[in-house]
Scaffold this active site. Structure first.
Site, short mmCIF file in Angstrom:
data_model
loop_
_atom_site.label_atom_id
_atom_site.label_comp_id
_atom_site.label_asym_id
_atom_site.label_seq_id
_atom_site.Cartn_x
_atom_site.Cartn_y
_atom_site.Cartn_z
N LYS A 13 4.80 7.84 6.69
CA LYS A 13 3.81 7.94 5.29
C LYS A 13 3.21 9.10 5.47
O LYS A 13 2.28 9.69 6.47
CB LYS A 13 2.89 6.57 5.50
CG LYS A 13 1.93 6.85 3.90
CD LYS A 13 2.87 6.62 2.73
CE LYS A 13 2.09 6.77 1.31
NZ LYS A 13 1.27 5.50 1.10
N ALA B 6 -10.93 1.47 -3.74
CA ALA B 6 -9.55 1.54 -4.65
C ALA B 6 -8.63 0.73 -4.12
O ALA B 6 -8.21 0.46 -2.84
CB ALA B 6 -9.14 2.94 -4.37
N ARG C 6 -3.37 -4.96 5.74
CA ARG C 6 -4.71 -4.99 6.44
C ARG C 6 -4.28 -5.44 7.67
O ARG C 6 -3.14 -5.69 8.13
CB ARG C 6 -5.92 -5.48 5.78
CG ARG C 6 -5.95 -4.74 4.49
CD ARG C 6 -6.87 -3.67 4.33
NE ARG C 6 -6.99 -3.21 3.17
CZ ARG C 6 -6.53 -1.83 2.36
NH1 ARG C 6 -5.68 -1.39 3.17
NH2 ARG C 6 -6.73 -1.73 1.28
N ASP D 188 2.11 -2.04 -4.10
CA ASP D 188 1.11 -1.23 -3.78
C ASP D 188 -0.23 -2.41 -3.78
O ASP D 188 -1.48 -2.06 -3.77
CB ASP D 188 0.55 -0.08 -4.46
CG ASP D 188 -0.43 0.79 -3.66
OD1 ASP D 188 -0.40 0.77 -2.52
OD2 ASP D 188 -1.14 1.67 -4.40
N ASN E 85 -1.97 2.52 6.89
CA ASN E 85 -3.40 3.00 6.77
C ASN E 85 -4.54 2.02 7.20
O ASN E 85 -5.49 1.60 6.62
CB ASN E 85 -3.92 3.53 5.38
CG ASN E 85 -3.61 2.54 4.32
OD1 ASN E 85 -3.08 1.46 4.16
ND2 ASN E 85 -4.35 2.54 3.20
N HIS F 196 4.25 5.00 -5.58
CA HIS F 196 3.41 4.43 -6.91
C HIS F 196 3.25 5.60 -7.63
O HIS F 196 2.12 6.08 -8.02
CB HIS F 196 2.15 4.08 -6.34
CG HIS F 196 1.30 4.61 -5.22
ND1 HIS F 196 1.15 5.95 -5.14
CD2 HIS F 196 0.87 4.21 -3.97
CE1 HIS F 196 0.51 6.44 -4.19
NE2 HIS F 196 0.34 5.59 -3.33
N HIS G 235 2.23 9.84 -0.53
CA HIS G 235 0.97 9.74 -1.34
C HIS G 235 1.07 10.90 -2.28
O HIS G 235 0.31 11.93 -1.49
CB HIS G 235 -0.22 9.23 -0.58
CG HIS G 235 -1.49 8.73 -1.55
ND1 HIS G 235 -1.86 7.35 -1.81
CD2 HIS G 235 -2.07 9.76 -2.48
CE1 HIS G 235 -2.61 7.52 -2.80
NE2 HIS G 235 -2.89 8.86 -3.33
N HIS H 184 6.36 -1.32 -0.95
CA HIS H 184 5.07 -0.52 -0.73
C HIS H 184 4.13 -1.55 -0.76
O HIS H 184 3.60 -2.16 -1.82
CB HIS H 184 4.92 0.44 -1.68
CG HIS H 184 3.56 1.28 -1.57
ND1 HIS H 184 3.50 2.73 -1.48
CD2 HIS H 184 2.30 0.89 -1.24
CE1 HIS H 184 2.23 3.14 -1.45
NE2 HIS H 184 1.46 2.21 -1.25
N LEU I 204 -5.69 3.77 -6.76
CA LEU I 204 -5.47 5.36 -6.46
C LEU I 204 -3.84 5.27 -6.17
O LEU I 204 -3.38 4.58 -5.50
CB LEU I 204 -6.11 5.78 -5.27
CG LEU I 204 -7.51 6.26 -5.57
CD1 LEU I 204 -8.28 6.69 -4.28
CD2 LEU I 204 -7.67 7.23 -6.76
N HIS J 294 0.26 -3.01 1.47
CA HIS J 294 -0.87 -3.18 2.35
C HIS J 294 -1.15 -4.73 2.41
O HIS J 294 -1.65 -5.36 1.74
CB HIS J 294 -2.14 -2.44 1.70
CG HIS J 294 -1.93 -1.14 1.30
ND1 HIS J 294 -1.78 0.06 2.08
CD2 HIS J 294 -1.26 -0.39 -0.02
CE1 HIS J 294 -1.58 1.18 1.46
NE2 HIS J 294 -1.12 0.79 0.33
O1 DOR Z 1 -5.35 2.13 -4.81
C1 DOR Z 1 -5.11 2.28 -3.57
N1 DOR Z 1 -5.02 1.38 -2.50
N2 DOR Z 1 -4.18 3.25 -3.34
C2 DOR Z 1 -4.27 3.61 -2.15
O2 DOR Z 1 -3.36 4.79 -1.85
C3 DOR Z 1 -4.47 2.96 -1.00
C4 DOR Z 1 -4.71 1.56 -1.10
C5 DOR Z 1 -5.49 0.86 -0.08
O3 DOR Z 1 -5.08 0.98 1.07
O4 DOR Z 1 -6.47 0.20 -0.56
ZN ZN Z 2 -0.48 1.95 -1.20
#
Ligand code: DOR
Ligand code: ZN
Length: 345
Positions: A100, A264, A18, A248, A42, A175, A137, A14, A220, A16
């Protein structure tokens, strides 16, 4: 005392990345630690089709430093209008490893998420038939539900229904942050598993709120009270194949975190393995670390385990206070703290 640990190369289930300059700034951190990572979709706009995922995968591959071996595993961002044929085709072609489910507005860049789980039942049916993993999620978004209760409420309102209605669907509860989620996963069929982040093993909600607001500990789902953290530590270090590593890690610039409306997400990629290993050592469960980091994830996803090995050695490392990022900086998880393991080069 064990001074060195050699295990199969781990994966991050899991993550990210970007896109654009930030992605190019963070890929090397993950590629140094992990062989593969489930890359969350995302982005803005989100990765909703096989064509978008394929192009994004190429951009990530191009950012992997020369000599590093790393493979991004792509996910499809589910919306109310996801085309099951495109998803199935993308999976058959090896573009998608999973899809997802973000409840609309649950977290960063989730505005296009699913507004009502019943709207994607045809997609879930197809995923069950094709063996495509569903990553969830698991938080409700209702304003009258306290932010600390949103995960537990999601289990009652949605998780039970999804696993009941699609018993063969492989579901990763992402998570997890509560004892409720640990219990739900333990009591579910072998088709239900969970990822656990380093931050939720290290911090409880005090870390976010005591001594002033601590934006770098905000993610989150939010960290919960201590009893939940202890339940997560038990689950992660138990040796159960239902629980595996998912960082995460989410890069947000310091300026976006230290703001009136701080984003977050916790950036833990640079020292993720070291962070987890501190927990496994404290729990006297070093013998279960390889399962959590390198075996349970591939086993659940039906992928081969990695053939290469890595070695972690006992050595003190001090995590930098900040890391340079696209002309600004980013504050990593454990900033300024000492950890007691180091990934050998
Ligand atoms: O803290 C988080 N950041 N929780 C998520 O679910 C998404 C993530 C983000 O994409 O920054
Ligand atoms: Zn995530």
């Amino acid at each position: 005392m064990t001074d060195s640990l050699t295990i199969r190369r781990p994966d991050d289930w899991h993550l990210h990345f970007r896109d654009g300059d930030i992605m190019r700034g963070v890929v090397a951190y993950t590629a140094r630690q992990f062989a593969r990572a489930i890359v969350m979709p995302n982005l803005n706009p989100p990765v909703t089709t096989a064509a978008l995922a394929n192009a994004y995968r190429e951009r990530i591959r191009a950012a992997v430093p020369a000599g590093a071996e790393f493979e991004p595993l792509m996910t499809c961002y589910l919306t109310d209008t996801t085309d099951p044929d495109d998803l199935a085709r993308g999976a058959a072609e090896g573009i998608f490893t999973a899809a997802k489910l973000y409840p609309a507005n649950a977290t960063t860049n989730s505005a296009s998420g699913v507004s009502d789980v019943s709207k994607i039942y045809p997609v879930l049916q197809r995923m069950e038939a094709e063996g495509i993993v569903l990553c969830i999620h698991g938080e409700v978004t209702d304003h009258d539900i306290d932010v600390f209760d949103r995960e537990a409420e999601f289990i009652e309102r949605h998780m039970r229904a999804i696993v009941r209605d699609f018993p063969k669907l492989k579901v990763v509860f992402e998570h997890i942050t509560t004892a409720d989620a640990v219990k739900f996963v333990e009591n579910s069929s072998p088709n239900v598993a969970a990822t656990i982040t380093p931050q939720h093993l290290h911090i409880n909600r005090n870390a976010m709120l005591v001594g002033g607001i601590q934006p770098h500990n905000y993610c989150l789902p939010v960290a919960k009270r201590e009893t939940h953290r202890l339940a997560l530590r038990n689950a992660a270090t138990s040796g159960s194949s239902k629980f595996f590593l998912g960082t995460d890690s989410a890069p947000h610039l310091r300026s976006a975190k230290e703001s009136a409306c701080g984003c977050a997400g916790i950036f833990n990629a640079p020292f993720a393995l070291e962070s987890y290993l501190v927990v496994f050592e404290e729990e006297r469960a070093l013998e279960h670390f390889e399962g959590f980091a390198s075996l349970h994830g591939p086993g659940f996803y039906g992928l081969p385990v990695n053939e290469q090995e890595i070695t972690l050695e006992r050595a003190e490392v001090t995590v930098p206070e900040t890391l340079p990022m696209i002309g600004e900086d980013i504050v990593p998880f454990h900033a300024g703290q000492r950890l007691f393991w180091r990934l050998a080069d």
